[in-house]
Design an enzyme around this catalytic site. Sequence first.
Site, PDB file in Angstrom:
ATOM      1  N   LYS A  16       0.841  -1.206   0.000  1.00 56.22           N
ATOM      2  CA  LYS A  16       0.000   0.000   0.000  1.00 56.22           C
ATOM      3  C   LYS A  16       0.872   1.251   0.000  1.00 56.22           C
ATOM      4  O   LYS A  16       1.876   1.314   0.726  1.00 56.22           O
ATOM      5  CB  LYS A  16      -0.900  -0.012   1.242  1.00 56.22           C
ATOM      6  CG  LYS A  16      -1.924   1.113   1.277  1.00 56.22           C
ATOM      7  CD  LYS A  16      -2.827   1.006   2.507  1.00 56.22           C
ATOM      8  CE  LYS A  16      -3.910   2.054   2.548  1.00 56.22           C
ATOM      9  NZ  LYS A  16      -4.777   1.938   3.742  1.00 56.22           N
ATOM     10  N   SER A  53      -9.711   1.798   2.843  1.00 56.50           N
ATOM     11  CA  SER A  53      -8.847   2.565   1.975  1.00 56.50           C
ATOM     12  C   SER A  53      -7.788   1.727   1.237  1.00 56.50           C
ATOM     13  O   SER A  53      -7.227   2.196   0.258  1.00 56.50           O
ATOM     14  CB  SER A  53      -8.122   3.634   2.797  1.00 56.50           C
ATOM     15  OG  SER A  53      -7.297   3.034   3.780  1.00 56.50           O
ATOM     16  N   SER A 112      -9.895  -0.578   7.089  1.00 58.95           N
ATOM     17  CA  SER A 112      -9.346  -0.473   5.731  1.00 58.95           C
ATOM     18  C   SER A 112      -8.618  -1.698   5.202  1.00 58.95           C
ATOM     19  O   SER A 112      -8.209  -1.708   4.050  1.00 58.95           O
ATOM     20  CB  SER A 112      -8.394   0.709   5.652  1.00 58.95           C
ATOM     21  OG  SER A 112      -9.142   1.873   5.473  1.00 58.95           O
TER      22      SER A 112
HETATM   23  N1  GLN Z   1     -13.036   3.940   6.204  1.00 58.55           N
HETATM   24  C1  GLN Z   1     -12.518   4.380   7.451  1.00 58.55           C
HETATM   25  C2  GLN Z   1     -12.137   5.834   7.346  1.00 58.55           C
HETATM   26  O1  GLN Z   1     -12.395   6.394   6.354  1.00 58.55           O
HETATM   27  C3  GLN Z   1     -11.344   3.560   7.830  1.00 58.55           C
HETATM   28  C4  GLN Z   1     -10.103   3.947   7.135  1.00 58.55           C
HETATM   29  C5  GLN Z   1      -8.939   3.101   7.521  1.00 58.55           C
HETATM   30  O2  GLN Z   1      -9.073   2.091   8.190  1.00 58.55           O
HETATM   31  N2  GLN Z   1      -7.759   3.554   7.132  1.00 58.55           N
HETATM   32  O3  GLN Z   1     -11.607   6.388   8.245  1.00 58.55           O
END
Ligand code: GLN
Length: 480
Positions: free
Chosen positions: A79, A154, A178
């Site tokens: 990532k 994400s 995410s």
């Molecule tokens: N979707 C969640 C957010 O937008 C989690 C994001 C993540 O785990 N990096 O914060």
Amino acid sequence: MNIPSLTISSVRKGLTDRTFSAVELAQEALAFAKAENPKTNAYLTFSDERALAAARAVDAKLAAGEDPGVLAGVPVGVKDVISTRGVRTTCGSKLLEHYIPPYDATAIERLEAAGGVMIGKANCDEFAMGSSNENSAYGPVRNPVALDRVPGGSSGGSAAVVAQGTAVVSLGSDTGGSIRQPASFCGCVGVTPTYGRVSRYGLVAFASSLDHIGPFSRTVADSATLLTAIAGRDSRDATSALHEVQDYAAAMQQPLQGLKIGLPKEYFAGLANETGDRIQAGIEVLKKQGCEIVDVSLPHTEYAIEAYYIICTAEVSANLSRFDGVRFTTRSAKAETLIDMYKNSRGEGFGAEAKRRIMLGAYVLSHGYYDAYYIKAQRVRSLITRDFAQAFEKVDALITPVSPFPAFKLGEKVNDPLQMYLSDIYTITGSLAGIPCMNVPCGTTAEGLPVGMQILTKHFSEDLMFRIAHQYEMSGGFSA
Ligand code: GLN
């Protein structure tokens, strides 16, 4: 070579049988990933030179009769929020379009020390904020299972490269879901280890008290092997845990007979849909394995989303202050004064979601609101952590859904941030408590969209979590 069918152990077999060399595999994996990438936009950067250097090191070790490491020759996607020396690390942000880190994250050092071959950097939501990968400055990722749908976020790119078969395993990061949510949308395994299990050194910070690095793979065994390689204490991250790292792959072999599995009632209310049906089918598989299913309650679940969005925005507003046009980032050409330079660089560089969260975070931390919002959210976080601790007095593990719905269409929720935030309703609690949790596939909807089931265990009980996941996989649970 059929790259999408490879696993860590089949790569090892190919190398020891001399079916291919690590360099041949790296070359072929890179060519395949580049050819496939236009379909999904999952990779932002390919790291040919670095991949070939790592592969040559593996071949040299094999030739010298040395142990090449548990990840020998394995093509890995990473990532793009994880720092890689000499390889551009954008965090999905326009601000870091030209940023080349001068050092490696600890997870990357360990990955390569174990023989892993990083072939490229995977697309993601800007600074890991999002649930659909539509917040990337480099365009969304398309779900390899259904190209008109999001891969989740994400870590959408990291999930997509594994589902598409252009990497054997990948690394993502999880702050509120995410890793697990994109794994569920793309039909692969995704693991969020205990907070502190993997060093965060070199992970560009989103919300430091919640950020985790973790693996994606097509089999449970591969995530277990990858986690064993990258986990463990690191003196460069004071929050990394001193606990000894277990041999997760060995722990997985034990049957499940007699385990108590809890179903938290708060997670199943209102789940009378295909997702709910698939999870029920997954639970049946565990019952057949001899697990006792028990109803439990995690009473503070309903406050999780609010608490999470206060804590994570507070932390992100502090963490993103370092991107000021002076260090790391591109600088606005338009500024005449220093203050304008800061403002314009940040104003032009950050996307809408990053700006929204910086402002929310500054607000909840400001004088007069700090006690009302931030402190209260921290109290809720403690209550949620206590809910889990109490549940684990009664049961060995918990099973829940990962997402209330399968992968949605690109563009479907992008203009409704609140709807988007609800994507993480089942994953945020585990993140707030810092316990290990993972996604395992549990069949597909009538339309063929993957559904995921979440397994959660006590802090540092990754061994038990992997055991449940592996036995479930072996008894056909992935297509339950
Ligand atoms: N979707 C969640 C957010 O937008 C989690 C994001 C993540 O785990 N990096 O914060």
